[in-house]
Design an enzyme around this catalytic site. Sequence first.
Site, short mmCIF file in Angstrom:
data_model
loop_
_atom_site.label_atom_id
_atom_site.label_comp_id
_atom_site.label_asym_id
_atom_site.label_seq_id
_atom_site.Cartn_x
_atom_site.Cartn_y
_atom_site.Cartn_z
CG HIS A 149 -51.12 -23.39 -47.83
ND1 HIS A 149 -52.24 -22.82 -48.41
CD2 HIS A 149 -50.85 -22.65 -46.74
CE1 HIS A 149 -52.61 -21.76 -47.69
NE2 HIS A 149 -51.79 -21.64 -46.67
CB CYS A 187 -54.31 -21.35 -44.68
SG CYS A 187 -53.07 -20.43 -43.78
N1 GLN Z 1 -53.37 -14.33 -43.34
C1 GLN Z 1 -53.48 -15.51 -42.49
C2 GLN Z 1 -52.25 -15.67 -41.56
O1 GLN Z 1 -51.21 -15.10 -41.83
C3 GLN Z 1 -53.65 -16.76 -43.34
C4 GLN Z 1 -52.45 -17.01 -44.25
C5 GLN Z 1 -52.70 -18.07 -45.29
O2 GLN Z 1 -53.84 -18.29 -45.74
N2 GLN Z 1 -51.61 -18.73 -45.74
O3 GLN Z 1 -52.32 -16.41 -40.58
#
Ligand code: GLN
Length: 260
Positions: free
Chosen positions: A206, A107
């Site tokens: 995740h 992510c």
């Molecule tokens: N901040 C990034 C987004 O919102 C990654 C989010 C995350 O790592 N879950 O796309």
Amino acid sequence: MLAHNQTADGNAGPALRLGHLYPDQLNVYGDRGNIITLRQRCRWRGIMLDVLPLQLGDELVPERYDMLFIGGGQDREQDEVARDLREKKSAGLRAAVEADMPVLAVCGGYQLLARYYRPAVGPELPGAAIFDAWTVHSGKEVARCVGNVALSWRESTLVGFENHGGRTFLAPGAEPLGRVLAGHGNNSEDHLEGCVYRNTFGTYLHGSLLPKNPHFADYLIQLALQRRYGIDSVEATLAPLDDSAEWQAHRAMLQRLGVS
Ligand code: GLN
């Protein structure tokens, strides 16, 4: 009593070193579970996995590691990390990637290993440009990509949970990790998920990802062992484990998503 990585003849078993980038900043939605899974799947085979943190300010010296992991985070953590990644770690990271070290980026970490991440608010964050891709956050008023996700991967599937506002687009020729079978994936448009460059794997999954995807966890461990000990070495052959519980969880997720 044998040490957990000692073989019956008393010799130390194979060992691996994992560099964990920004463990205090990039660790959302259970991403640390990936480290726990890799360490335990090694331990069950008599392989010592040393997990070494790479904090803000630390240089990344590729020779010290056999694999790397970077997790996800909110926009503010990414902002904190992006400069350090570029100024302190990008040269070492590039050397590791080009030397085929297995790297898993989840992510926010995935986004920062691409060309740039343009958050909903604030300046564009230049990335490490490992992946020929870029990410643009669609703005706070646009629904995030949230939910369970399944994708095809090699001859199998990967399942996980996604929660990102950023939409990632791959340049022509860039290799996705897989095709979306259910969920949003990179951008809810092109049915692609993640990105792969050499042995570096970026994904939005995740969950954490690896407990329900034992085949992917072992694939990463195998790459690291083959790279360290030689592709035909005895150390690089992983003994099979009883993964019935892991696959039961994997199949339950596929069933919930209506994926056969
Ligand atoms: N901040 C990034 C987004 O919102 C990654 C989010 C995350 O790592 N879950 O796309």
